[in-house]
Design an enzyme around this catalytic site. Structure first.
Site, PDB file in Angstrom:
ATOM      1  N   GLU A   1       6.592  -2.889   5.924  1.00 54.79           N
ATOM      2  CA  GLU A   1       5.794  -1.753   6.380  1.00 54.79           C
ATOM      3  C   GLU A   1       6.140  -1.371   7.816  1.00 54.79           C
ATOM      4  OE1 GLU A   1       2.554  -4.064   4.531  1.00 54.79           O
ATOM      5  OE2 GLU A   1       1.525  -2.140   4.357  1.00 54.79           O
TER       6      GLU A   1
ATOM      7  N   ARG B   1      -0.005   1.852  12.888  1.00 52.84           N
ATOM      8  CA  ARG B   1      -0.527   1.888  11.533  1.00 52.84           C
ATOM      9  C   ARG B   1      -1.988   2.326  11.603  1.00 52.84           C
ATOM     10  NH1 ARG B   1      -3.115  -2.705   7.888  1.00 52.84           N
ATOM     11  NH2 ARG B   1      -3.151  -1.544   5.951  1.00 52.84           N
TER      12      ARG B   1
ATOM     13  N   ARG C   1     -11.442  -9.217  -3.514  1.00 51.97           N
ATOM     14  CA  ARG C   1     -12.103  -7.975  -3.938  1.00 51.97           C
ATOM     15  C   ARG C   1     -12.084  -7.854  -5.457  1.00 51.97           C
ATOM     16  NH1 ARG C   1      -8.556  -4.151  -0.358  1.00 51.97           N
ATOM     17  NH2 ARG C   1      -8.408  -5.647   1.335  1.00 51.97           N
TER      18      ARG C   1
ATOM     19  N   ASN D   1       0.099  -2.772  14.685  1.00 51.06           N
ATOM     20  CA  ASN D   1      -0.908  -2.766  13.624  1.00 51.06           C
ATOM     21  C   ASN D   1      -2.139  -3.459  14.191  1.00 51.06           C
ATOM     22  OD1 ASN D   1      -2.503  -3.116  11.392  1.00 51.06           O
ATOM     23  ND2 ASN D   1      -0.898  -4.006  10.111  1.00 51.06           N
TER      24      ASN D   1
ATOM     25  N   HIS E   1      -2.249   1.340   1.032  1.00 47.53           N
ATOM     26  CA  HIS E   1      -0.941   0.645   0.951  1.00 47.53           C
ATOM     27  C   HIS E   1       0.208   1.649   0.817  1.00 47.53           C
ATOM     28  CE1 HIS E   1      -2.803  -3.245  -0.971  1.00 47.53           C
ATOM     29  NE2 HIS E   1      -2.704  -3.378   0.346  1.00 47.53           N
TER      30      HIS E   1
END
Ligand code: ADP
Length: 392
Positions: A381, A90, A238, A7, A179
């Protein structure tokens, strides 16, 4: 087979090595502050953790150092880089090109590059990771697994915005969702746990970034992030959903620049903007100490989740389970309790003691008599990426 999952971020690189088919994680690690003279590699084999501080001028230098840790010295896990069969990457944005994992070739790389415009913060770093891994593992097959791919099953009425059609047709402005790897992983775990492949699930990923998905029969039907990861829930830094006119007001009468608006919405809003910290542990402590700002921030955070639960129960025409995952979702009992409040109408009832209890792995925290299960499922993940590589 050895599957190495990468990643690659703008200044960091996370990795994990799996032995297949037993899904055995051999090691994992993180290279931080790439580009600085004081980078750090944290390399973990089983419970043993090693830390190495060294200059890592580039992603290539970082991955080279990781390869040395994997293949050199008494703790070596592999004889040489050629023992890596597959590298799983990823990649954040797969646009409308990718609805699943892709074996990387020149065409796939060109498409990932074409999406730089839609994901300027992420895809270039992911792309760089691919190029470096191609050089360091020349014999391995490289696979891209996209954060957006799982949500490519959204029906058009769910992914389109009510903007002039040309903006979709020519500029590809639509909801993509993110996601996806995490939502897909926990939805799969939940369906297996329930013994119902057609389960109607709402998956709630609450980390630094936060998103929800409505999933039925393993297919994503809607999700809260949109054209970018800025939409939907209140996040660490955010804003989530916002009337678009707020941006016009900032850019016009208030004189903000584009850059300032971007920083405001991505880095200074969410829980940081409301409560003064993006870490829910700090917010929880402030709340316990009687801080009114923290109390309001948590109310806003949980209210937004409850609104989406209502919306997605409607999308799914019912509900079999709610799934909490990621840093906040797996660990913060107070957030879970607030998010599930006043939803008895939907058959959701939390069991207070089960919610507070800490245990590894999948947990059912709903009241035994409730109509709908509430599950906590640790996301993974990296494992999902490795599984998709193996399946491909
Ligand atoms: P990312 O989105 O960066 O992958 P994670 O899923 O690791 O993030 O989640 C990180 C967030 O999880 C932190 O910002 C923190 O707010 C939250 N978190 C981690 N542990 C706990 C905890 N024990 N209680 C509450 N929140 C936690």
């Amino acid at each position: 087979m050895n599957i190495f999952v990468v990643n690659s971020g703008s200044s960091s690189l996370k990795y994990q090595l799996f032995r297949w088919p037993d899904e055995q994680p051999l090691c994992s690690g993180l290279v931080e502050r790439i580009g600085s003279a004081q980078a750090e590699i944290t390399h973990q084999v089983g419970p043993a953790e090693q830390r190495h501080a060294l200059a890592v001028p580039s992603h290539e230098a970082g991955l080279r150092a990781v390869v040395r840790l994997l293949t050199d010295g008494p703790g070596a896990l592999l004889p040489d880089p050629a023992a890596v069969d597959v590298v799983g990457h990823r990649v954040v944005h797969g646009g409308e090109f990718f609805g699943g994992p892709a074996l990387i070739d020149a065409a796939v790389k060109a498409e990932i590059k074409e999406l730089f415009g839609l994901a300027p913060l992420h895809n270039p770093a992911n792309y760089q990771g691919i190029e470096v891994a191609e050089r360091l593992f020349p014999g391995a097959r490289q696979v891209a697994v996209f954060d957006t791919a799982f949500h490519q099953t959204l029906p058009e009425y769910a992914f389109r915005y009510a903007l002039p059609t040309a903006l979709y047709a020519e500029q590809r402005i639509r909801k993509y969702g993110f996601h996806g790897t995490s939502h897909q992983y926990v939805a799969g775990q939940a369906a297996a746990h329930l013994g119902n492949p057609d389960a109607r699930l709402i998956t709630i990923h609450l980390g630094n970034g936060c998103s929800m998905a409505a999933v039925r029969g393993g297919r994503s039907l809607d999700t809260s992030m949109g054209f970018s990861p800025l939409a939907g829930l209140v996040m660490g830094t955010r804003s989530g959903d916002l009337d678009p006119s707020v941006l016009l007001h900032l850019l016009g009468p208030l004189g903000y620049t584009m850059e300032q608006v971007s920083t405001l919405l991505n880095k200074e809003s969410g829980m940081l903007g409301l409560a003064g910290s993006n870490d829910l542990r700090d917010v929880g402590r402030a709340l316990a100490a009687g801080d009114a700002r923290a109390a309001l921030a948590l109310d806003i955070y949980a209210y937004r989740i409850r609104q989406y639960i209502g919306a997605y129960a409607a999308v799914l025409n019912g509900l079999d389970a709610l799934v909490f995952t990621a840093g906040v979702g797996e660990n913060d009992a107070l957030v879970r309790a607030r998010a599930c409040q006043n939803l008895e109408f939907f058959g959701l009832e939390l069991d207070a003691a089960r919610n507070e209890a800490r245990a590894p792995g999948l947990r059912d925290i709903s009241h035994p008599a409730a109509r709908v299960r509430i599950l906590v499922i640790p996301t993974n993940e990296e494992l999902e990426i490795a599984r998709q590589c193996a399946a491909l």
